[in-house]
Design an enzyme around this catalytic site. Sequence first.
Site, mmCIF file in Angstrom:
data_model
loop_
_atom_site.group_PDB
_atom_site.id
_atom_site.type_symbol
_atom_site.label_atom_id
_atom_site.label_comp_id
_atom_site.label_asym_id
_atom_site.label_seq_id
_atom_site.Cartn_x
_atom_site.Cartn_y
_atom_site.Cartn_z
ATOM 1 N N CYS A 63 -5.264 19.115 13.402
ATOM 2 C CA CYS A 63 -5.112 19.286 14.994
ATOM 3 C C CYS A 63 -4.288 20.299 15.139
ATOM 4 O O CYS A 63 -3.483 20.578 14.986
ATOM 5 C CB CYS A 63 -3.951 17.901 15.247
ATOM 6 S SG CYS A 63 -3.911 16.843 16.850
ATOM 7 N N CYS A 146 -6.143 13.743 18.975
ATOM 8 C CA CYS A 146 -4.710 13.839 17.861
ATOM 9 C C CYS A 146 -5.544 13.100 16.643
ATOM 10 O O CYS A 146 -6.495 12.393 16.737
ATOM 11 C CB CYS A 146 -4.066 12.252 18.502
ATOM 12 S SG CYS A 146 -2.986 12.018 16.829
ATOM 13 N N GLN A 246 1.975 -2.937 8.944
ATOM 14 C CA GLN A 246 1.865 -1.722 9.100
ATOM 15 C C GLN A 246 0.961 -1.199 9.107
ATOM 16 O O GLN A 246 0.040 -1.261 10.115
ATOM 17 C CB GLN A 246 0.518 -2.264 7.482
ATOM 18 C CG GLN A 246 1.831 -3.322 5.806
ATOM 19 C CD GLN A 246 3.062 -2.461 5.203
ATOM 20 O OE1 GLN A 246 3.123 -1.142 5.246
ATOM 21 N NE2 GLN A 246 4.027 -3.614 4.814
ATOM 22 N N PHE A 273 11.320 -11.636 3.211
ATOM 23 C CA PHE A 273 11.209 -10.298 4.867
ATOM 24 C C PHE A 273 9.514 -10.227 4.774
ATOM 25 O O PHE A 273 8.910 -9.967 4.620
ATOM 26 C CB PHE A 273 11.442 -9.129 4.313
ATOM 27 C CG PHE A 273 13.299 -8.807 3.802
ATOM 28 C CD1 PHE A 273 14.171 -9.388 4.699
ATOM 29 C CD2 PHE A 273 13.356 -9.097 2.738
ATOM 30 C CE1 PHE A 273 15.410 -8.395 4.718
ATOM 31 C CE2 PHE A 273 14.953 -8.623 2.401
ATOM 32 C CZ PHE A 273 16.327 -8.568 3.140
ATOM 33 N N GLU A 293 11.896 -15.214 6.350
ATOM 34 C CA GLU A 293 11.907 -13.864 7.309
ATOM 35 C C GLU A 293 12.868 -14.510 8.033
ATOM 36 O O GLU A 293 12.939 -15.976 8.806
ATOM 37 C CB GLU A 293 10.116 -13.814 8.064
ATOM 38 C CG GLU A 293 10.276 -13.289 8.612
ATOM 39 C CD GLU A 293 11.177 -11.751 9.133
ATOM 40 O OE1 GLU A 293 11.506 -10.995 10.081
ATOM 41 O OE2 GLU A 293 10.246 -11.295 7.773
ATOM 42 N N ASP A 345 9.805 -6.947 0.183
ATOM 43 C CA ASP A 345 9.395 -5.718 1.096
ATOM 44 C C ASP A 345 10.786 -5.847 3.054
ATOM 45 O O ASP A 345 10.340 -6.160 3.578
ATOM 46 C CB ASP A 345 7.901 -6.081 2.325
ATOM 47 C CG ASP A 345 7.554 -5.145 2.626
ATOM 48 O OD1 ASP A 345 7.958 -4.212 2.444
ATOM 49 O OD2 ASP A 345 6.694 -5.346 3.815
ATOM 50 N N CYS A 371 9.868 1.022 2.066
ATOM 51 C CA CYS A 371 9.746 2.313 3.209
ATOM 52 C C CYS A 371 11.318 3.185 2.814
ATOM 53 O O CYS A 371 11.189 4.431 3.832
ATOM 54 C CB CYS A 371 9.508 1.059 4.576
ATOM 55 S SG CYS A 371 10.776 0.916 5.238
#
Length: 415
Positions: A63, A146, A246, A273, A293, A345, A371
């Site tokens: 880039c 980008c 996501q 979650f 959740e 998650d 994550c």
Amino acid sequence: MTDAARTTATITRLGQQGDGVAEGPLFAPRTLPGEVVSGIVSGSQLTEVRIETPSETRVQAPCRHYKSCGGCQLQHASDAFVADWKVEVVKTALRAQGLETEFRPIHTSPSRSRRRATLTVRRTKKGAMAGFHGRASDVITPIPDCQLLDPALIRAIPLAEKLAMAGASRKAPLSVTLTASEVGLDVMVREGKPLDGSLRLELARIAGQNGVARLTWGDEQVLMEQPPVQAFGPARVCPPPGSFLQATKDGEAALLSAVQEITKGAKRLVDLFAGCGTFALPLAQDAEVHAVEGERDMIAALDAGWRRAQGLKKITSEVRDLFRNPLLPEDLNPFAAHFDAAVIDPPRAGGEAQIAQLAQARTPVIAYVSCNPVTFARDAKTLVAAGYCLNWVQVVDQFRWSAHTELAASFTLDS
């Protein structure tokens, strides 16, 4: 600044944020292990870095904005190096907890596939400028080429600038979050002027002329031409503005594939979650699901998507803070509630409290999506200590060219 004031160092490894680390420790951005570099020492940072001896894994950044933009950290490294490094980050986190397992080949999302971006947009004397902040800087770098973002988001940069010209003050920039949906752009704006009648009309006019499905200004919806739905399996869901999603469709599909494999054969699942139903809704093609959740609006979106979909098994849902009030063994025990698998998650903090209850309940199968390798490894240790087997890990890199790493992992209770 003379060369005599410069310090020479050899980079030994990459840190958690992707910076090179030399003895000290001394952190040098956009460097690679094995490189000899020079720069000016400022605290624990090496600034004005110059590469004296480059690594064989160094490449030209794909880039043209990379030098000035702070959106990516690792475009100077080969794809193979980044893939190996991200897998090693997870392995290192597990080893720190005394754990090892099988690692499947990493899955990396393609370039130009990020479906959400938050731009900083500032009014100028001649109009407006939108882009990302430079590294450790409040300077905005325009990003028309980008290589990270979905082309639909790149095409929306002029829209973000028009919104700033209409509704930003000269003193503070706007924060404009653009999300690509199935039907058009979902746009959420923060830090704008207070809405009044004339501004509302102008914003609606701009949005209507630029293919915007929904425009949210602060906490108020200005326009919704049609719900900006996301596809989760056969369901179509309209997430609340700015809610978790996501990063790429490709990465989501890879994580879902792993979760489906782990939970295959389950008749009744609990999804912890659950968000807006990223996993719950596709999994309901084969199993009944109880989705939990903490955000009420997200559960409402999940439930609405399920009710409109065809061919899904029953989904029940619950609003519950799983950090402070996790499901207990009596809620999870397979002999009482018949949950024969769990999907979890959690956010970056991990699922420590809920994992402890899953372990006590001895839920037979657990699909863990993470994550944060460090909190995942901590929670994995809890499960293994309770008698679970960590069968395998699938690393998924949907935050391409960043230090961020995601994964899915399979746990089964040892018989």
